[in-house]
Motif scaffolding. Structure first.
Motif, PDB file in Angstrom:
ATOM      1  N   VAL A 504     -41.885 -32.873 -21.139  1.00 30.28           N
ATOM      2  CA  VAL A 504     -43.093 -33.482 -20.808  1.00 30.28           C
ATOM      3  C   VAL A 504     -43.064 -34.766 -19.856  1.00 30.28           C
ATOM      4  O   VAL A 504     -41.997 -35.648 -20.117  1.00 30.28           O
ATOM      5  N   ASN A 505     -44.144 -34.743 -19.284  1.00 28.50           N
ATOM      6  CA  ASN A 505     -44.267 -36.306 -18.750  1.00 28.50           C
ATOM      7  C   ASN A 505     -45.571 -36.954 -19.590  1.00 28.50           C
ATOM      8  O   ASN A 505     -46.539 -36.595 -19.393  1.00 28.50           O
ATOM      9  N   GLU A 506     -44.932 -37.953 -20.389  1.00 26.36           N
ATOM     10  CA  GLU A 506     -46.041 -38.542 -21.205  1.00 26.36           C
ATOM     11  C   GLU A 506     -46.996 -39.336 -20.624  1.00 26.36           C
ATOM     12  O   GLU A 506     -48.046 -39.516 -21.307  1.00 26.36           O
ATOM     13  N   VAL A 517     -48.704 -33.199 -19.845  1.00 32.32           N
ATOM     14  CA  VAL A 517     -48.078 -31.979 -18.931  1.00 32.32           C
ATOM     15  C   VAL A 517     -46.663 -31.596 -19.334  1.00 32.32           C
ATOM     16  O   VAL A 517     -45.857 -32.601 -19.379  1.00 32.32           O
ATOM     17  N   GLY A 518     -46.396 -30.346 -19.436  1.00 34.38           N
ATOM     18  CA  GLY A 518     -44.872 -29.955 -19.739  1.00 34.38           C
ATOM     19  C   GLY A 518     -44.705 -28.524 -19.433  1.00 34.38           C
ATOM     20  O   GLY A 518     -45.561 -27.862 -18.641  1.00 34.38           O
ATOM     21  N   PHE A 519     -43.550 -28.371 -19.404  1.00 35.45           N
ATOM     22  CA  PHE A 519     -42.770 -27.008 -19.273  1.00 35.45           C
ATOM     23  C   PHE A 519     -41.834 -26.945 -20.624  1.00 35.45           C
ATOM     24  O   PHE A 519     -41.459 -27.815 -21.170  1.00 35.45           O
ATOM     25  N   GLY A 622     -35.731 -18.994 -20.118  1.00 31.43           N
ATOM     26  CA  GLY A 622     -36.864 -19.058 -19.164  1.00 31.43           C
ATOM     27  C   GLY A 622     -37.462 -20.713 -19.327  1.00 31.43           C
ATOM     28  O   GLY A 622     -37.140 -21.420 -20.292  1.00 31.43           O
ATOM     29  N   LEU A 623     -38.189 -21.072 -18.220  1.00 32.90           N
ATOM     30  CA  LEU A 623     -39.167 -22.166 -18.153  1.00 32.90           C
ATOM     31  C   LEU A 623     -40.412 -21.755 -17.732  1.00 32.90           C
ATOM     32  O   LEU A 623     -40.546 -20.957 -16.921  1.00 32.90           O
ATOM     33  N   LYS A 624     -41.313 -22.593 -18.799  1.00 38.75           N
ATOM     34  CA  LYS A 624     -42.681 -21.760 -18.442  1.00 38.75           C
ATOM     35  C   LYS A 624     -43.640 -23.134 -18.582  1.00 38.75           C
ATOM     36  O   LYS A 624     -43.250 -23.856 -19.520  1.00 38.75           O
ATOM     37  N   PRO A 625     -44.668 -23.092 -17.630  1.00 35.32           N
ATOM     38  CA  PRO A 625     -45.432 -24.237 -17.842  1.00 35.32           C
ATOM     39  C   PRO A 625     -46.239 -24.309 -19.057  1.00 35.32           C
ATOM     40  O   PRO A 625     -46.641 -23.114 -19.610  1.00 35.32           O
ATOM     41  N   VAL A 626     -46.314 -25.404 -19.938  1.00 33.69           N
ATOM     42  CA  VAL A 626     -47.212 -25.348 -20.828  1.00 33.69           C
ATOM     43  C   VAL A 626     -48.216 -26.712 -20.904  1.00 33.69           C
ATOM     44  O   VAL A 626     -47.719 -27.669 -21.052  1.00 33.69           O
ATOM     45  N   ASN A 627     -49.228 -26.485 -20.537  1.00 33.75           N
ATOM     46  CA  ASN A 627     -50.441 -27.259 -20.494  1.00 33.75           C
ATOM     47  C   ASN A 627     -50.152 -28.378 -19.160  1.00 33.75           C
ATOM     48  O   ASN A 627     -50.534 -29.411 -19.269  1.00 33.75           O
ATOM     49  N   PHE A 628     -49.606 -27.546 -18.259  1.00 29.12           N
ATOM     50  CA  PHE A 628     -49.071 -28.527 -17.097  1.00 29.12           C
ATOM     51  C   PHE A 628     -50.373 -28.263 -16.090  1.00 29.12           C
ATOM     52  O   PHE A 628     -50.602 -29.237 -15.183  1.00 29.12           O
TER      53      PHE A 628
END
Lengths: 667, 667
Positions: A504-506, A517-519, A622-628
């Motif tokens: 995440v980017n805190e 926002v994160g992956f 996998g890498l998936k966006p999570v609330n990005f």
């Protein structure tokens, strides 16, 4: 189309390689220079970020060189702009990656050795047998830690005259240790059963070991199935990607593709819809330790990147064979021992695939369905490392997901076993042929840059809420608990807790969800290294101890088993780095420039179905966006229509025709 | 092409359904008969095995009927050969699957209810809002265990006049409980934050909740991407499968496809190269419990098979939209309430896919590569259950592997939340819209018949050999330990031990490996049910407690949460069956006719990227031969050639053209 001015991530051009070789030779005009590597030394990240952000000049273009100069192993750095050597260090006690010229000499020396000849004679091979020597790099086992190069030579025999007869079907009972100076320093007789006792009484290669079921080459196997009808991928308007040099644009994605002798394919500055996601992604190492405890098998433990090189061993991919559809290839450049550029053609293929339903919803009130198909961008490279092959693939999705797939195929490494014997650490795959248990451990290096270069690793678990309690009266409540990882460390997976690793980017909060926002990493659940922590396998691999690692970024830390893995003694990898700065407050990884490493793979206890060439065994990360993003990034993909997709209805009549055809006698 | 004489696995034909309805009506000529189900009652396995083995006659053709006869819920069995009812039992205290006619009446009753109208008025909805009522089946929560049918009505509003505007974007703050007799028995005001306190002071639907980012229908979303070029699958010689009625032949595979209202697609008598593998495979149940602890949300817990029916809710698949390439469709038949056959068209599609490299080896000595591509046979069905959709796919490989994939897509179930609030058991996906955490737990029922009907489940783990020890001097040795499961039980996954579940035939030894022939489960690592064991969610689902179950075959045990899940009280599922015979020596499962059940799924803590329609979330389970054959069963697949595959090289010029086109202004 290569731009005239290289991008800082571009691999060295053949002209640059030639220039560097010239500079290095000038440095030592009277010495014998044997080039092993001339590759891009990627610019310091600080400089490159400034350049990418438009606030810094292009970093200096630097080449990293590995060369034997009068037999000493040097690492040099050459400034291509200033045309000068900026560093030159002898790598004492280290060895360069596998030298195929040396290995070829080892083979020959082995076959010419008188004691080897005597041993082979003792084996009483069948008439017409040709002996094949397969030299392997030496995996340190503590019996002798050799500061000079050593090869282990495994012996096989080929019975058929066909050039591609499968000699792995006839492993012989001896192995030879060969020195740097091409001397056979030891010959081992291999065990024939569960313990280390050997069988030199009876005739080992009696008729029971001779069989016909182990050939894979089409010339040698009859009985081909002829039922598979052709399937073509057609893109009448061409592919959806566009490529400028090493820069790829596809469906809101942009990235630069790189390639080097060691990691093979690398990805740089990966963005979606203009937003920065990853600074660099690559397979950083892999280790294949064998679980056979009998001496000298502990010397089988291959670092296929560090020792052999995923780039060097990349296949020249063939249109219509390795790749189906509309294919764009990328070439790479290496260097000959004399310093000339060496083309590695078609090492990466780029194409598109349909991946079935992308998203769908039918409004049950109106019966109206809205359906999209998922399109993927595929970047594939395939390597051959002696008996095995690995297929490495990145898949990019329209929904901003990235998947990395490893497929293991090729031929099992085999050893002899007496007919009728069995061992608990291997599978008998053909008469007298044992395929020992082993592991394949891969380490994917993920250098994130989610909306900036300061990111954090968060561990999230899904946990039942306390029960009974006023806030969970019915016992059904569960919630997530999240924790930012603040210290460098290795962590383990736990699906029982739905343990999820998020990058995440805190400092960047999603305005709707109210969270950073994160992956998230979609890990490949795998058993970690089985070898004992005090074993050389464990000390040399290090990354194999945990599934997820987080470290603070360092320009020098690219390879989690250390820079030089050939005959390494260990303790130069990721856990050693972390240990070395455990009291260093600046090694904090909360809201810092971090690197996340994922170790995964397979405990490969062979099946007979893996023989003689194994069907691909897939491992996917996998890498998936999570609330990005602010919603499904693939929401704008056009709905799927028959008008565009032109599918064909197969009716009953067609099936009948197919059946009739299937019943026709075949010639 | 349906053969005139149905195969015992064939679903009932429309003529058979008509015949059965007639027989049932004749039984109760003066009563009101409301049909819910007329489906094949699969023959007793003992009889069917005899028939398949050619030593028994075709079993009697029996239909199972669910009908309300004068409002009592009956289950009847009708013998189609003898044309008579052979059993007729009232299912006291049980309910049939969801009745859409009743649900429609519930909606209407709800909207006409005076108290509901008062509550809606209090909400002060924006002008032009249409209220939508979404009735859900009632998940038992212990507040009242209703022996009569009850529906929970969730309220939404639609702001746009478009028929497919996404009303899930505006969940309202009330919910109504409606009785069998269409009375509103209770109205709840929903909580607005983390606890159960409600907010009825301020104006709830102020402008901040009104937004435009939640529409998915193409009519309502502008800004479509136009970069995705068409991709066609072309098979100039037609597909490689052949189909005779419900019998499918493809690449050494043969199987029969079935379909019923509850499980949807089922597979029967699956064989490879003539050898029996599986008697029956199907998705047997799924459960979607919500983790939101606040009353009345514990009433959200959906059995999408038992309550709704995967067959009944199967989409009518569209050529070129849901399915790409050369497609063969299968229809199914259900029954209307009056007993007429009802066609469910295109519920399953059958086609082929290319799956990249199948196997490859390059002989590094000769440079000769032998490469095959993997072709898959795909059987796909898609269901819509209110807001969600699920894509269920079987993939058959040339290497004798089977993969079962579930893709979850559709729209999240939403509830209201006050602007600015957050909860630890849900994600705010749009202004005022909370998507609560929930789980999707699937149970794949695998009825093996590996070279016969007596099979065993073996648990195998890879364990380090003791160290230090004379047989493991270097600390690198590891071995497998195997144990036959002899008692019925539920077991858990453990990737740390590489715990592998193998189904084997102990009486059939592979002549090369010396071990029993088998298939192994490639599980989908998932968190099991989070709800407390004493909760109704846990008691009702049972199969959600463990990842792998083994039971002794029983004709009556098809559904691991019990036969009737509607408003069930629990303790009728797989662990109850096992518990009931724990002292029964005949319930041994070593070398017996066993069934293996795999529970998997996802703990779905929504991402904003899952909104408004979620990109497919994939879950994959595999079955692979392990020492079943005598070598790689795909070894005989033809090598891949450009001549057959006709790929197209994309050159630099093409890329430039693509770039130029991409830069053209769009209209």
């Amino acid at each position: 189309m290569m731009s005239t001015q290289p991008h800082p991530f571009d691999p060295l051009s053949p002209e640059e390689i030639t220039k560097v070789a010239h500079i290095v030779r000038q440095l030592s005009p009277n010495e014998n220079v044997l080039f092993r590597v001339i590759t891009l030394s990627e610019p310091p990240k600080r400089e490159l970020i400034a350049f990418l952000d438009g606030v810094g000049p292009p970093p200096r273009r630097i080449a990293r060189v590995h060369a034997y100069i009068s037999k000493a192993f040097h690492e040099l750095h050459v400034d291509l702009n200033a045309r000068g050597v900026i560093s030159n260090e002898i790598q004492y006690g280290k060895h360069s990656h596998v030298d195929t010229a040396y290995m070829k000499q080892v083979e020959e020396a082995c076959l010419e050795d008188v004691r080897v000849k005597v041993e082979i004679k003792k084996l009483q091979l069948p008439e017409g047998a040709t002996v094949i020597v397969e030299p392997w790099t030496y995996a340190t086992d503590g019996m002798n830690d050799m500061s000079t190069r050593t090869a282990m030579c495994w012996f096989y025999m080929k019975l058929s005259g066909h050039t591609d007869a499968n000699y792995y079907a006839y492993p012989l009972d001896i192995v030879a240790e060969v020195s740097e100076t091409l001397q056979v320093t030891k010959i081992f007789r291999l065990p024939s059963g569960q313990d280390e006792s050997i069988n030199d009484d009876e005739k080992l290669y009696d008729h029971r070991k001779i069989h016909t079921s182990s050939e894979y080459h089409p010339d040698l196997s009859t009985n081909k199935r002829d039922t598979t009808k052709p399937l073509h991928i057609v893109q009448p308007e061409g592919p959806s990607f566009s490529i400028d040099g090493n820069h790829i644009t596809w469906e809101k994605w942009t990235m630069r593709i790189g390639f080097n002798y060691r990691e093979g394919m690398t990805l740089h500055d990966v963005r979606y819809d203009g937003r920065s996601l990853f600074y660099r992604i690559s397979l950083s190492e892999m280790f294949v330790p064998y679980g056979d405890p009998r001496c000298p098998y502990p010397r089988k433990g291959a670092f296929d990147l560090g020792n052999d090189g995923a780039g060097l061993n990349a296949n020249n991919l063939k249109l219509g064979c390795d790749c189906l559809g509309y294919i764009r290839y990328f070439d790479a450049w290496h260097v000959t021992s004399s310093g000339d550029p060496l083309k590695l053609p078609n090492v990466v293929c780029c194409h598109e695939q349909d991946d079935g339903i992308g998203w769908k919803h039918t409004n049950f009130r109106t019966g109206n369905a809205v359906v999209t198909r998922a399109r993927l961008l595929v970047l594939q490279t395939i390597i051959t490392v002696s008996n095995y092959e690995y297929v490495f693939v990145f898949y990019f999705g329209q929904d901003a997901s990235i998947h990395y797939e490893v497929r293991a195929t090729g031929i099992l490494s085999t050893v002899p076993i007496d007919i009728g014997n069995q061992v608990p650490f291997g599978t008998v795959v053909a008469p007298g042929v044992l395929a020992p248990y082993h592991q394949h451990l891969f380490c994917l290096r993920i250098d994130p840059a989610l909306d900036g270069y300061r990111n954090s690793l968060v561990v999230e678990e899904s946990v039942p809420m306390p029960f009974p309690s006023p806030s969970n009266q019915f016992g059904v409540g569960y919630m997530t608990e999240s924790k930012v990882v603040t210290r460098e460390q290795g962590l383990d997976l736990d699906h029982h807790k739905n343990r999820t690793f998020k990058i995440v980017n805190e400092s960047k909060i999603n305005s709707t969800t109210g969270t950073p926002v994160g992956f998230k990493l979609m890990p490949c659940y795998s058993q970690m290294l089985l070898a004992h922590p005090s074993s050389y396998h464990a000390k040399r691999s290090e990354f194999g101890a945990h599934a997820v690692w987080v470290t603070k970024y360092s320009d020098d830390e690219m390879f989690p088993s250390g820079k030089h893995t050939m005959q390494s003694l260990g303790e130069e990898g990721i856990s050693s780095w972390i240990k070395g700065r455990q009291d260093d407050a600046s090694a904090s990884v909360g809201n810092e420039d971090i690197v996340v490493w994922h170790t995964f793979g397979s405990t490969h206890n062979p099946r007979i179905e893996d023989w003689p060439v194994m069907p691909c065994e897939k491992m996917v990360v996998g890498l998936k966006p999570v609330n990005f993003f602010d919603r499904n990034p693939a929401l704008d993909v056009h709905v799927s229509t028959q008008e565009r997709n032109k599918s064909v209805l197969v009716g009953e009549m067609d099936s009948e025709r197919v059946e009739r055809e299937a019943q026709k006698p075949r010639l």
